[in-house]
Design a protein around this motif. Structure first.
Motif, PDB file in Angstrom:
ATOM      1  N   HIS A   1      35.894  24.496-101.422  1.00 47.00           N
ATOM      2  CA  HIS A   1      36.916  23.161-100.865  1.00 47.00           C
ATOM      3  C   HIS A   1      36.997  23.773 -99.501  1.00 47.00           C
ATOM      4  CE1 HIS A   1      39.006  21.019-104.035  1.00 47.00           C
ATOM      5  NE2 HIS A   1      39.160  22.100-104.625  1.00 47.00           N
TER       6      HIS A   1
ATOM      7  N   HIS B   1      34.411  28.228-106.115  1.00 47.53           N
ATOM      8  CA  HIS B   1      35.043  26.919-106.210  1.00 47.53           C
ATOM      9  C   HIS B   1      36.002  26.571-104.892  1.00 47.53           C
ATOM     10  CE1 HIS B   1      36.831  22.931-107.432  1.00 47.53           C
ATOM     11  NE2 HIS B   1      37.845  23.357-107.354  1.00 47.53           N
TER      12      HIS B   1
ATOM     13  N   ASP C   1      38.110  17.507-106.222  1.00 47.28           N
ATOM     14  CA  ASP C   1      36.842  18.149-106.554  1.00 47.28           C
ATOM     15  C   ASP C   1      35.388  17.182-106.560  1.00 47.28           C
ATOM     16  OD1 ASP C   1      38.389  20.223-107.087  1.00 47.28           O
ATOM     17  OD2 ASP C   1      38.482  20.006-109.191  1.00 47.28           O
TER      18      ASP C   1
HETATM   19 ZN    ZN Z   1      39.431  21.986-106.651  1.00 50.34          ZN
END
Ligand code: ZN
Ligand code: KG4
Length: 336
Positions: free
Chosen positions: A115, A111, A302
């Motif tokens: 980003h 994750h 996100d």
């Molecule tokens: Zn995040």
């Protein structure tokens, strides 16, 4: 053209996106779980249940919007760490089922790495070497990339993350949750020199960060003042706290870039949306001949398009996951 269907469910946003291998996003749908605001933070059990409720509808909507059929999708990508384990498992189980039933390769993504790769969506021509400053609710890291697949985590926070510090100090000022955007807004008309809050590890030679001392200092400061004083000086206090959070980020990022001769910096993560961090880092970097990239606001938070973007180098290299792969919650930027 090859299309990747990507899923993000690591925290409190369910997201489904379609991206092609030139980083062109066809569709990026995000469903933010607002129910957590009643609890002052993300409730993991509730987050998993809401992902479960949202993910099928969101996938159907993404496919309808893009007009793509399953035969036109070349791979399924999903984030598998770090994050809330129950939330990650919902996205992973759903992605696995689609990969299995459609007979498509599965790509697992870290994750935090995703980003960083959000930057390539608007700037696909970025070339390594580059330095990434990853600042989110759970992470604060300086990651040096030699190539798109080889990187080193050079610095990280020893305690609280920058985003967590925004959230906790905003709460102490009564600004609500999530605190980052609220503190940013309040600070925009405040004086950052109103009060000098501590900057930790300033003189240390390494590239680590520490925010627990700042949090305690704000807590003690607020407890010594009466409520009217805080209200009357809210903007100045927000600006002073914000500056104490971002100063070490800016100083250490630029120091590391200069030490390693890096001319490109990528800002990434939810805190990359912070207006003062973006403008001050861009300006100071430019004066040293360094170019700063940051994603647009909707790509800082996100979203699944960034998961798809991080999956592209793995797709091109044929690095696929087996269907018995599991999610895990270990912190940090990893090669996964
Ligand atoms: Zn995040
Ligand atoms: O990356 P992200 O969406 O989720 C995690 O993976 O943690 O980051 C969320 C964090 C929160 O702490 C939020 O307060 C912070 O990013 N944030 C901001 C701003 N927008 C979001 N912090 C400072 N200024 C902002 N404008």
């Amino acid at each position: 053209m090859k299309h990747i269907l990507a899923f993000e469910s690591s925290c409190d946003d369910t997201s489904v996106a379609l991206i092609d291998t030139d980083f062109k996003v066809t569709c990026n749908l995000v469903s933010t779980q607002t129910d957590h605001a009643n609890f002052g933070g993300v409730l993991p059990e509730l987050a998993s249940r809401l992902h479960m409720q949202n993910i099928l509808h969101l996938t159907q909507a993404a496919l309808d919007k893009s007009g793509l059929r399953s035969e036109e999708i070349s791979a399924v990508a999903v984030s598998v760490n770090p994050g809330l384990i129950g939330s990650l498992i919902v996205g992973l189980a759903f992605a696995k089922s689609l990969a299995w039933s459609w007979q498509k390769p599965l790509i697992t993504v870290n994750h935090m790495l995703s980003h960083i790769f959000a930057n390539f969506i608007e700037n696909p021509a970025i070339q390594p070497p580059f330095l990434a400053l990853v600042v989110s609710g759970g992470h604060t890291e300086l990651v040096l990339f030699e190539s798109l697949t080889h990187f080193e985590v050079v610095g990280k926070t020893l305690d609280d993350a920058a985003g967590e510090t925004f959230d906790k100090t905003a709460k102490l000022l009564g600004l609500g949750y999530p605190g980052g955007p609220a503190l940013d807004l309040a600070a925009s008309s405040g004086n950052p020199s109103f009060h000098s809050f501590p900057r930790a590890l300033k003189r240390k030679e390494d590239f680590n960060f520490s925010y627990s001392g700042l949090k305690t200092a704000v807590m003690e400061y607020v407890s010594r003042q009466d409520a009217d004083f805080i209200q009357n000086n809210l903007n100045d206090l927000a600006a002073s706290i914000q500056q104490a959070i971002i100063d070490p980020l800016i100083d250490k990022t630029l120091r590391l870039a200069q030490l390693r001769g890096i001319k490109t910096i990528l800002l990434a993560g939810g805190v990359a949306a912070n207006s003062a961090l973006r403008s001050q880092l861009a300006q100071k970097a430019a004066s040293r001949g360094i170019k700063l990239h940051h994603p647009s606001l909707e790509l800082c938070v996100d979203n699944a398009a960034m998961v798809g973007a991080a999956a592209i180098p793995k797709f091109l290299a044929g690095e696929f996951a087996s269907l018995d792969v599991n999610a895990f919650s270990t912190k940090g930027t990893r090669s996964l």
